[in-house]
Design an enzyme around this catalytic site. Structure first.
Site, PDB file in Angstrom:
ATOM      1  N   LEU A 132       0.840  -1.201   0.000  1.00  0.00           N
ATOM      2  CA  LEU A 132       0.000   0.000   0.000  1.00  0.00           C
ATOM      3  C   LEU A 132       0.881   1.259   0.000  1.00  0.00           C
ATOM      4  O   LEU A 132       0.707   2.154  -0.830  1.00  0.00           O
ATOM      5  CB  LEU A 132      -0.920  -0.010   1.238  1.00  0.00           C
ATOM      6  CG  LEU A 132      -1.836   1.205   1.381  1.00  0.00           C
ATOM      7  CD1 LEU A 132      -2.883   1.244   0.266  1.00  0.00           C
ATOM      8  CD2 LEU A 132      -2.565   1.176   2.749  1.00  0.00           C
ATOM      9  N   CYS A 239      -8.429  -4.173   5.898  1.00  0.00           N
ATOM     10  CA  CYS A 239      -7.362  -5.157   6.182  1.00  0.00           C
ATOM     11  C   CYS A 239      -6.496  -4.647   7.329  1.00  0.00           C
ATOM     12  O   CYS A 239      -6.106  -5.414   8.229  1.00  0.00           O
ATOM     13  CB  CYS A 239      -6.470  -5.367   4.963  1.00  0.00           C
ATOM     14  SG  CYS A 239      -7.349  -5.844   3.476  1.00  0.00           S
ATOM     15  N   GLU A 364       1.273   0.770  10.148  1.00  0.00           N
ATOM     16  CA  GLU A 364      -0.152   0.470  10.385  1.00  0.00           C
ATOM     17  C   GLU A 364      -0.861   1.654  11.038  1.00  0.00           C
ATOM     18  O   GLU A 364      -1.687   1.482  11.926  1.00  0.00           O
ATOM     19  CB  GLU A 364      -0.282  -0.763  11.290  1.00  0.00           C
ATOM     20  CG  GLU A 364       0.491  -1.946  10.788  1.00  0.00           C
ATOM     21  CD  GLU A 364      -0.353  -2.940  10.060  1.00  0.00           C
ATOM     22  OE1 GLU A 364      -1.569  -2.701   9.919  1.00  0.00           O
ATOM     23  OE2 GLU A 364       0.203  -3.948   9.617  1.00  0.00           O
TER      24      GLU A 364
HETATM   25  C1  LIG Z   1       9.684  -1.984   8.904  1.00  0.00           C
HETATM   26  C2  LIG Z   1       8.461  -1.468   8.219  1.00  0.00           C
HETATM   27  C3  LIG Z   1       7.574  -2.339   7.612  1.00  0.00           C
HETATM   28  C4  LIG Z   1       6.466  -1.866   6.914  1.00  0.00           C
HETATM   29  N1  LIG Z   1       5.632  -2.752   6.265  1.00  0.00           N
HETATM   30  C5  LIG Z   1       4.673  -2.281   5.414  1.00  0.00           C
HETATM   31  C6  LIG Z   1       3.930  -3.181   4.587  1.00  0.00           C
HETATM   32  O1  LIG Z   1       4.096  -4.408   4.672  1.00  0.00           O
HETATM   33  N2  LIG Z   1       3.045  -2.658   3.700  1.00  0.00           N
HETATM   34  C7  LIG Z   1       2.831  -1.310   3.567  1.00  0.00           C
HETATM   35  O2  LIG Z   1       2.020  -0.903   2.738  1.00  0.00           O
HETATM   36  N3  LIG Z   1       3.509  -0.430   4.364  1.00  0.00           N
HETATM   37  C8  LIG Z   1       4.429  -0.887   5.264  1.00  0.00           C
HETATM   38  N4  LIG Z   1       5.161   0.000   6.045  1.00  0.00           N
HETATM   39  C9  LIG Z   1       4.967   1.441   5.844  1.00  0.00           C
HETATM   40  C10 LIG Z   1       4.228   2.135   6.992  1.00  0.00           C
HETATM   41  O3  LIG Z   1       2.893   1.758   7.034  1.00  0.00           O
HETATM   42  C11 LIG Z   1       4.431   3.659   6.819  1.00  0.00           C
HETATM   43  O4  LIG Z   1       5.783   3.921   7.136  1.00  0.00           O
HETATM   44  C12 LIG Z   1       3.477   4.461   7.677  1.00  0.00           C
HETATM   45  O5  LIG Z   1       2.177   4.451   7.146  1.00  0.00           O
HETATM   46  C13 LIG Z   1       3.920   5.939   7.820  1.00  0.00           C
HETATM   47  O6  LIG Z   1       4.186   6.489   6.568  1.00  0.00           O
HETATM   48  P1  LIG Z   1       5.546   7.298   6.326  1.00  0.00           P
HETATM   49  O7  LIG Z   1       6.674   6.462   6.812  1.00  0.00           O
HETATM   50  O8  LIG Z   1       5.540   7.716   4.909  1.00  0.00           O
HETATM   51  O9  LIG Z   1       5.467   8.549   7.281  1.00  0.00           O
HETATM   52  P2  LIG Z   1       4.704   9.949   6.966  1.00  0.00           P
HETATM   53  O10 LIG Z   1       3.292   9.692   6.550  1.00  0.00           O
HETATM   54  O11 LIG Z   1       5.558  10.776   6.070  1.00  0.00           O
HETATM   55  O12 LIG Z   1       4.694  10.572   8.419  1.00  0.00           O
HETATM   56  C14 LIG Z   1       5.840  11.222   8.989  1.00  0.00           C
HETATM   57  C15 LIG Z   1       5.382  11.871  10.298  1.00  0.00           C
HETATM   58  O13 LIG Z   1       4.378  12.853  10.017  1.00  0.00           O
HETATM   59  C16 LIG Z   1       3.232  12.567  10.806  1.00  0.00           C
HETATM   60  N5  LIG Z   1       2.027  12.924  10.057  1.00  0.00           N
HETATM   61  C17 LIG Z   1       1.689  12.578   8.781  1.00  0.00           C
HETATM   62  N6  LIG Z   1       0.482  13.098   8.468  1.00  0.00           N
HETATM   63  C18 LIG Z   1       0.032  13.753   9.562  1.00  0.00           C
HETATM   64  C19 LIG Z   1      -1.151  14.466   9.893  1.00  0.00           C
HETATM   65  N7  LIG Z   1      -2.172  14.593   9.030  1.00  0.00           N
HETATM   66  N8  LIG Z   1      -1.251  15.010  11.125  1.00  0.00           N
HETATM   67  C20 LIG Z   1      -0.256  14.866  12.025  1.00  0.00           C
HETATM   68  N9  LIG Z   1       0.865  14.195  11.799  1.00  0.00           N
HETATM   69  C21 LIG Z   1       1.024  13.633  10.582  1.00  0.00           C
HETATM   70  C22 LIG Z   1       3.284  11.081  11.078  1.00  0.00           C
HETATM   71  O14 LIG Z   1       2.515  10.718  12.205  1.00  0.00           O
HETATM   72  C23 LIG Z   1       4.780  10.868  11.274  1.00  0.00           C
HETATM   73  O15 LIG Z   1       5.135  11.206  12.583  1.00  0.00           O
HETATM   74  C24 LIG Z   1       6.224  -0.465   6.829  1.00  0.00           C
HETATM   75  C25 LIG Z   1       7.093   0.417   7.483  1.00  0.00           C
HETATM   76  C26 LIG Z   1       8.193  -0.061   8.167  1.00  0.00           C
HETATM   77  C27 LIG Z   1       9.117   0.920   8.839  1.00  0.00           C
END
Ligand SMILES: Cc1cc2nc3c(=O)[nH]c(=O)nc-3n(C[C@H](O)[C@H](O)[C@H](O)COP(=O)(O)OP(=O)(O)OC[C@H]3O[C@@H](n4cnc5c(N)ncnc54)[C@H](O)[C@@H]3O)c2cc1C
Length: 385
Positions: A132, A239, A364
């Site tokens: 995703l 999911c 998640e």
């Molecule tokens: C080891 C690992 C495994 C993973 N496995 C999967 C997987 O199997 N499948 C998959 O699809 N994804 C996976 N992920 C991705 C994970 O779901 C994302 O990293 C997560 O959704 C956060 O997205 P980002 O890292 O882009 O952070 P960002 O969305 O860029 O967020 C950065 C910061 O900004 C804050 N922020 C963002 N928007 C707002 C808002 N509107 N208001 C306030 N604060 C906000 C966040 O809380 C965070 O502190 C995985 C990540 C890791 C590290």
């Protein structure tokens, strides 16, 4: 062997629930804990254990039909707790396989997709991943750039996904892409032309788990590989609610492992001629950790009973995921301090859990996003976008 159980939650569990927990605890203690340190150091997942996870019925354990185990959600939660007591990477493997790959196939898939994939995924003969997140779209998955266009009877996919658990070892990827502006789910098989997966090697967290970038360049997907009943962002979010439920329990397991280590250490380690556990400051830390773990256990158990009764709301899952993961992070950090310098060594499990929990706080739905989910539920006002 219930582990920490200050409020006798054992008495609220059925014999089946206890048996499931104890079986997984034995497996984790005997098969996983002796090898996790080497895997964490090497940045590898112990793929040799995947068939055993299948044999024990731990893959898609709370799903029913197609020969799936169909255990209740409290027993499933206890499975997640015990896997995470080993390592969040182990729990992530089972969470992704069950909640993010088998669940969408079961819920949104065609009969042929279910017949083909569920038996393979249940037994661990096939591994799945869930794509995703993109490099520029994590908390905001609706902004995804990955696109599918119709081409004859099938589709052509272009784009990429980032941070995908199990990506490079997956036989089947559940990939979310926009088709005519609407998010749809596609099953993309390993080896499909134009589809590649590369592992992310820079991780200091979740090292005993495979995390990959997926790339799609003019990938031709046959029509029968579209998940027919998945449409819109609500489908992948459905999911994620399943997976987050497991995380709420898993975090308790990681916290329990850290607490038990800190408690044992505080009784053995002597400074100033006395065990450090005899100092009031250490006892206050232990009392706080125990209190927070106990509250999280009660939350997870009640959430499980609500889920089994068909009454669980996704906002309640947000509350439990947000609380229990933050709790586990704080418990792990406090335990790390009690172990002093030894706390940063991988001779002890605490720092490994602490590093992993930084991921669990982010994936998640981050702590902040779940805060805003609750804020919206309370006020009716959306502060996310
Ligand atoms: C080891 C690992 C495994 C993973 N496995 C999967 C997987 O199997 N499948 C998959 O699809 N994804 C996976 N992920 C991705 C994970 O779901 C994302 O990293 C997560 O959704 C956060 O997205 P980002 O890292 O882009 O952070 P960002 O969305 O860029 O967020 C950065 C910061 O900004 C804050 N922020 C963002 N928007 C707002 C808002 N509107 N208001 C306030 N604060 C906000 C966040 O809380 C965070 O502190 C995985 C990540 C890791 C590290």
């Amino acid at each position: 062997m219930p582990g920490i159980d200050y409020y006798n939650l054992e008495s609220d569990l059925s014999s089946e629930e206890r048996l499931m927990r104890d079986t997984v605890r034995k497996f984790v203690t005997n098969e996983f804990l002796p090898i996790v340190r080497e895997h964490f150091r090497a940045g590898t997942f112990p793929v040799s254990l995947i068939p055993q996870l299948g044999e024990l019925g731990l893959l898609g354990a709370n799903l029913s039909g197609f020969g799936l185990p169909g255990i209740n959600n409290v027993a499933y939660g206890l499975v997640m707790q015990e896997l995470d007591r080993g390592d969040s990477g182990l729990r992530s493997f089972a969470s992704v396989q069950g909640s993010l790959v088998m669940y969408p196939i079961l819920t949104f898939g065609s009969e042929a997709q279910k017949q083909k994939w569920l038996p393979l995924l249940r037994t661990g003969k096939a591994v799945g991943c869930f794509g995703l997140t993109e490099a520029d779209h994590g908390s905001d998955p609706d902004g995804m750039k990955t696109r599918a266009v119709r081409d004859g009877k099938g589709y052509v996919l272009n784009g990429s996904k980032m941070w995908i658990t199990n990506g490079s070892i997956a036989d089947i990827a559940v990939v979310w892409a926009k088709l005519d502006g609407v998010i749809r789910g596609f099953l993309i098989e390993k080896g499909t032309a134009g589809f590649s997966a590369h592992d992310i090697k820079s991780k200091l967290s979740m090292r005993a788990s495979i995390t990959s970038e997926l790339s799609f360049q003019d990938v031709r997907v046959p029509a029968e590989n579209l998940l027919p009943s998945a449409e819109g962002l609500k489908s992948p979010l459905q999911c994620l609610t399943q997976a987050r439920y497991g995380i709420a329990w898993g975090a308790v397991g990681a916290a329990m492992a850290c607490f038990e280590e800190a408690l044992a250490y505080s009784k053995e380690r002597k400074q100033f001629g006395r065990p450090i556990g005899s100092f009031q400051l250490t006892q206050a830390k232990l009392a706080d950790m125990l209190t927070e773990i106990t509250k999280a256990q009660l939350l997870a158990l009640k959430l499980g009973r609500l889920k089994d009764a068909g009454q669980m709301r996704h906002t309640q899952v947000s509350l439990a995921k947000r609380n229990n993961v933050r709790m586990a992070l704080e418990v792990a950090r406090t335990a790390r301090g009690i172990l002093g310098a030894n706390g940063i060594s991988d001779e002890y499990p605490v720092m490994r859990h602490l590093c992993n929990l930084e991921t669990v706080e982010t994936y998640e739905g981050t702590y902040e996003i779940h805060t805003l989910v609750l804020g919206k539920d309370l006020t009716g006002l959306d502060a996310v976008s």
